[in-house]
Structures are given as C-alpha cells and as structure tokens.
Motif scaffolding. Sequence first.
Motif, PDB file in Angstrom:
ATOM      1  N   ALA A   2       1.892   2.023  -3.560  1.00  0.00           N
ATOM      2  CA  ALA A   2       0.802   2.507  -4.414  1.00  0.00           C
ATOM      3  C   ALA A   2       0.421   3.954  -4.123  1.00  0.00           C
ATOM      4  CB  ALA A   2      -0.420   1.606  -4.229  1.00  0.00           C
ATOM      5  N   PHE A   3       0.928   4.517  -3.034  1.00  0.00           N
ATOM      6  CA  PHE A   3       0.496   5.849  -2.616  1.00  0.00           C
ATOM      7  C   PHE A   3       1.009   6.939  -3.556  1.00  0.00           C
ATOM      8  CE2 PHE A   3       1.597   9.686  -0.030  1.00  0.00           C
ATOM      9  CZ  PHE A   3       0.299  10.164   0.092  1.00  0.00           C
ATOM     10  N   LYS A   4       0.131   7.888  -3.862  1.00  0.00           N
ATOM     11  CA  LYS A   4       0.484   9.072  -4.646  1.00  0.00           C
ATOM     12  C   LYS A   4       0.132  10.318  -3.848  1.00  0.00           C
ATOM     13  CE  LYS A   4      -0.598   6.777  -9.047  1.00  0.00           C
ATOM     14  NZ  LYS A   4      -1.476   6.805 -10.245  1.00  0.00           N
ATOM     15  N   SER A   5       0.976  11.305  -3.953  1.00  0.00           N
ATOM     16  CA  SER A   5       0.725  12.572  -3.287  1.00  0.00           C
ATOM     17  C   SER A   5      -0.545  13.216  -3.847  1.00  0.00           C
ATOM     18  CB  SER A   5       1.922  13.503  -3.500  1.00  0.00           C
ATOM     19  OG  SER A   5       1.584  14.837  -3.223  1.00  0.00           O
ATOM     20  N   PRO A   6      -1.227  14.021  -3.032  1.00  0.00           N
ATOM     21  CA  PRO A   6      -2.369  14.780  -3.561  1.00  0.00           C
ATOM     22  C   PRO A   6      -1.991  15.682  -4.737  1.00  0.00           C
ATOM     23  CG  PRO A   6      -2.340  14.860  -1.159  1.00  0.00           C
ATOM     24  CD  PRO A   6      -1.056  14.204  -1.582  1.00  0.00           C
ATOM     25  N   PHE A   7      -0.707  16.006  -4.878  1.00  0.00           N
ATOM     26  CA  PHE A   7      -0.261  16.877  -5.969  1.00  0.00           C
ATOM     27  C   PHE A   7       0.206  16.089  -7.199  1.00  0.00           C
ATOM     28  CE2 PHE A   7       0.010  19.461  -2.190  1.00  0.00           C
ATOM     29  CZ  PHE A   7      -0.526  20.671  -2.610  1.00  0.00           C
ATOM     30  N   GLY A  26      -1.723   1.514   5.337  1.00  0.00           N
ATOM     31  CA  GLY A  26      -2.959   1.242   4.606  1.00  0.00           C
ATOM     32  C   GLY A  26      -4.018   2.313   4.772  1.00  0.00           C
ATOM     33  N   GLN A  27      -3.746   3.367   5.571  1.00  0.00           N
ATOM     34  CA  GLN A  27      -4.741   4.413   5.809  1.00  0.00           C
ATOM     35  C   GLN A  27      -4.483   5.664   4.976  1.00  0.00           C
ATOM     36  OE1 GLN A  27      -5.695   5.202   9.930  1.00  0.00           O
ATOM     37  NE2 GLN A  27      -5.071   3.147  10.552  1.00  0.00           N
ATOM     38  N   LEU A  28      -3.548   5.574   4.015  1.00  0.00           N
ATOM     39  CA  LEU A  28      -3.260   6.735   3.179  1.00  0.00           C
ATOM     40  C   LEU A  28      -4.399   6.966   2.193  1.00  0.00           C
ATOM     41  CD1 LEU A  28       0.422   5.784   2.604  1.00  0.00           C
ATOM     42  CD2 LEU A  28      -0.283   7.989   3.515  1.00  0.00           C
ATOM     43  N   ASN A  29      -4.734   8.212   1.989  1.00  0.00           N
ATOM     44  CA  ASN A  29      -5.819   8.563   1.080  1.00  0.00           C
ATOM     45  C   ASN A  29      -5.418   9.715   0.184  1.00  0.00           C
ATOM     46  OD1 ASN A  29      -7.952   6.786   2.225  1.00  0.00           O
ATOM     47  ND2 ASN A  29      -7.696   8.084   4.029  1.00  0.00           N
ATOM     48  N   ARG A  30      -6.091   9.808  -0.971  1.00  0.00           N
ATOM     49  CA  ARG A  30      -5.971  10.997  -1.806  1.00  0.00           C
ATOM     50  C   ARG A  30      -6.988  12.018  -1.307  1.00  0.00           C
ATOM     51  NH1 ARG A  30      -3.889  10.385  -6.991  1.00  0.00           N
ATOM     52  NH2 ARG A  30      -4.252  12.605  -7.197  1.00  0.00           N
ATOM     53  N   SER A  45       0.829  -1.212   0.000  1.00  0.00           N
ATOM     54  CA  SER A  45       0.000   0.000   0.000  1.00  0.00           C
ATOM     55  C   SER A  45       0.858   1.256   0.000  1.00  0.00           C
ATOM     56  CB  SER A  45      -0.935   0.007   1.212  1.00  0.00           C
ATOM     57  OG  SER A  45      -0.195  -0.011   2.426  1.00  0.00           O
ATOM     58  N   ASP A  46       2.041   1.196   0.609  1.00  0.00           N
ATOM     59  CA  ASP A  46       2.950   2.346   0.566  1.00  0.00           C
ATOM     60  C   ASP A  46       3.447   2.594  -0.845  1.00  0.00           C
ATOM     61  OD1 ASP A  46       2.649   2.772   3.247  1.00  0.00           O
ATOM     62  OD2 ASP A  46       4.726   2.375   3.800  1.00  0.00           O
TER      63      ASP A  46
END
Length: 614
Positions: free
Chosen positions: A130-135, A607-611, A127-128
């Motif tokens: 796959a994470f993308k910054s809001p920008f 796993g709690q990262l969100n856009r 999950s880390d």
Amino acid sequence: MASLPRCGSMRIFLLIISFLCIVSIVWNFLDSNQIRENDVVIYDTSLANTATAARPIQQETTVKLNHHHHQQQQQQQQQQEQQHEQQQQQKQQASPPPFAGSLDCSAHGGPSNELAAEMVYWSDIPSDKAFKSPFYPKNDDVNNNNAETTNKKYLTFEWDFAGFNNMRMSFETIVLLAHSMGRTLVLPPSNKVQWLNWLNDENKRFSFSDVYDLDKIRSEHAGLDIVTTDQFLTSEGLTGNLIDKESGKPRYPPDNRTDWNAVDKKILEQYLRSVSYNPPKWEPAQCLASFPNGTESWHYPVMKWFLRNATNSFNGPYPTFKEYYNNPSATAVTDPPEKRMREAIVGGYGGPIRRLCLYDETIVEKHVVHFPCCMKETRLLTHHYSFLFFWDWAHDLWTKRFVRDNLRYRDVIQCAAARVVTALRNRARSRDVANNPHGEYDSFHIRRGDLIVQFKNTGVSAEEIHRNSKGELTANATVFVATDHSDRDFFAPLASTYDLVFLDDFKEELEGVDKMYYGMIDQLVASRGRVFFGCYQSTFSNFIFRIRAWRIQKDKLEGYKDGILDDSFYYIQPNKTYEYRTYSAMSPPTYMREWPVAWKNMDEGIGQLNRFDG
C-alpha cells in the motif's frame, strides 16, 4: 531372716523406674540428634560410635526412596517440557509466521506445496504493497485510464549491454527509482541478452516480463504503475505529448512506430533521449541518488545539510572503511539520516562520496525522465542499496524488502528449482540415511568462461578450489555445482572427494522448462546448499549470497541483525574466503560483491511507513 521394710522395696522400685526413664531420654536424644540435608539422613560424626546397626540400613532406605522420588519429578518435568514443545510446534504449523510468503507449484509440474515451501525466502506484506512515495501524484486518478494522460510522469530506460545478472542489478535500481519518483515505469522492447540464450535459439528475444511477474507487481502495488513501450508511445508519442528538447515542439516516434520489439533499438533510444530529461552525472559511486521526505522546497537544502553533517561529525571529518569494519553496531538501520549517510558515502571511488544526485524541483517537474545506458556518466551498473538514499529509514528498508518480495523469479522457475532440490535431497539422503536424514547437500558456483578473461585471478584450477574449500565440506558428501563450464574433466579433483552433481543430471525434473531459465534455476538450487562457495567478482554468485542472506532474515537466524553469513564463502583468494563472516561498509567497486547493508535487520519497521507532506 528379717524381711526388709516395705518402704525399702518401694525405694528400689522407684530407682529402677528412674533409671529406665533416664535411658529412654538419652536414647531419644541420640535419635533426634541428626542433620538433614536435601532429604537425605546424615549422622553427626560425633555420635557415629553410638549408632546401632539399624542406622545405616535406615539411611540407605531413606536415600533410595528420596532418589526415586527425585527421578519421578525429573520425568514429570521432561514430559511437561515435551508436551509444551509439541504444543508450540502445532501452533507454528497451524499459524504461519506473520507475512509468510508462499509458492504454489500445482500449475507448474510440481512438486507439492509442502516440498516447494523450502524455496520461499520472500514475504507478503500488505502495508508494503500500500505504500506510496512522497512524490507519488497527490491525485491518484492520474494513473486511471480515464484520466488525462498529460498528468502522468514517466521513467524510461535503456538495456544494459552486459549479461543477465548485471541487467538484473540495473533493473532493480530502475524499478525503485520509478517508485521513489512516483513515475510510471516504461519497459523497453524485448532484446537479445548476452549469455542468456547460449543454450537456446540465439535469435530469441528477452523481456523482463519473462523473468518477473510484472503484471502482478503492478496490480498489487498502489504506488507503482508499469506500461510497455508500445503503450507509452501510443498514449504520449502519437498524441504529441513528447516535446523535442531543442525545438520545443512535439516530436512523434520515428515512422510513427510504437512496436519496437523486432527493430533496431538504437533508433528508439536516440528518439527517447531527444524528448526526455536525462539526469546529468547520476553516476553510482560518485553520488547518492537522494530522496527527501516531501516535495516542499525546504526539504532539498536539508538533504544537502545531511551530507555536510555526515562528513563533519561523529568520528572525524571524513568516514573511513576502517570505521565500520567488524563493527555492525556503528550504524543502526533506524539511525538519523546523517548518520546512515555517513556509512553510505564510504563506498565512493577515490574516497568518500561528496555529492548528492538529488531528486529536486528541476527533475520533479519533468514529464519524462530517461536513463540512457553505457554512457560514461549514467550506466546504472550498481546495487540499488549502494546508490539510493532516503531521508526516511523506513522507506530505505521498504526498498530492500520490495526487491526481496517482488523482484523474484517467476513461479515456473522457482518450481523447477524446487523439483531439482527435492531430487537432490533424495539422492543425498539415500547415500547416508543414518547421518543425513534431511538430505543436506553443499553447493558451488564455479565461474569460468569470459570472467577469467576479464578477471584473471578468478581462473584458478580445480585443485586450488578443492584446497581452499575442503575445510568447510565433508568428504563423500553430495555437492551441487552451478557452472558455465561444460568440460566435466576439469572437476575431477572435486569428484574424487565428493559426490558431484550438475544441473544437467536432472533432465527429468527439467523436462519442458525453457533453457533460458537454466542459469536462474542454478542460482536457486545452489542457494539451498548447507554450505555455499561462490566465485569472487561474479554477479551470478553475488545473487546467491543475497538469497541466502534473505533466508537468514526470514528465519531470524543468528547474525540477522548484524548482516552476518556464517556458511557462505569464496573459493578463490583465501584472504577473501570468509568475507561474509565479518561486517563491513561498502567499498568500490560495490557491484563486485554483496554487502550486509542490503539485508541487515531489513524487516524492522514494517507498518511504520508514512507519507511526508511537509
């Protein structure tokens, strides 16, 4: 003589029977009048005088039988506990911990994967990755080779002029800035690095790809693209997409050159500064590089409101270092932004930081953002965790895990260190098999060289080092010393007490390894010591402290939620020796040591990262 009447004989008979009945009743009463306690017979003391000799014998027999039964129960319980423990160990061996990292040394000269496993302090978290910054660009195709390159946005930067570990700190910050901004990271051309080639060809050039597997990082992380300067200048410079800030017209690379690996870097740096946006006054310890949860305009003033609230609430108008000293619970990693920001701003020069370096609309729209080096206001000689601040606490923890799990030395370096550690443990074990079956060793990093010129307080004698450290070490133990000092006579006071060994004692294990990696191998080997003593104000030592802290987090050892290190010390300035045993907020200059906030409970919220899109 006249015989008695028949009825008289009968009366005598009945009296005898009655007497015997009474005796029987009394006997039964005495036999039943007992007190039982824990299945052991204890007689009423009021009846002790009437007890027969058989009573103590019966009591002793009963006690022995009950004691034997109790022993059997204990043995059965112990056997059950041992079986349960064995089952748990088998489960752990069959099922590695979630997100466990790995190290395969089969292609790097060994050792076996079983022996190499002890070097692993990192995790592998899908999950880390796959994470993308809001920008990050909403249209993911902008990072596709078939897309219009003008839609891409870039981050370029310049080499720091100092030694490798200062560069390492700066590079960690730069990579996270690129990811946080959603920009493609442009690697600078290879360069000569101070103190990195002292054992090798002084003309050899170095690139970050020599140390980190950047191709793997780029391919595994959805939110980060990485290109070389050659690729960047080919796609953007030669096509006229780079615009001169003064003239407003396209400006092409000097001499249309794209390969700058063997050319004076100053010419390239001047060119990059002229065609990019250089964020003004983004100076660590003077501001926090701050990132909102989204790109809408209302997010930016909210970030500024967080700063105002952080300095006007909770414990007073301005936060103080004392507020957080020995108080790890003052701020939780999941606390609201203003409360986390309150602790983050303590580490400013001349008092709390009172300004945000906000990634706002002005910077977001720029095609290229460039960070020059060694100018007064823009040198990123800082820990990433002391400079970057995120609205979302889960994003903040992600950045710390990213550095741990990805910006780690290449496997060839890790495996060389594993071979040395294996040999070192064998040596320690052979010297005291009975008391040291696991081959435990202790370790030092003793810095001399240029550091004692810059910071005279670090230039202490070996006698003082021995005096300051002996309380935590065991006489005659095997001790590994990582050092830049080649005169072994200097270490005589330590060698007289301990079995002292150095990296160059392991020539067989290091055969074929590039000497450029020796300093990094030193760090990794020293990080595995039972007890470690480092040099105050050394960024080389600091990274060893951080690796040791990562291991505590990985294994969830005592103190991991509070960021405490119980077995890592400084060998100079006795008042600094035990600094890592006490939680503290950051204080300037923050890069001089590592801080608990870098690793404190860093695996929270996986796993709690969100856009955040608005």
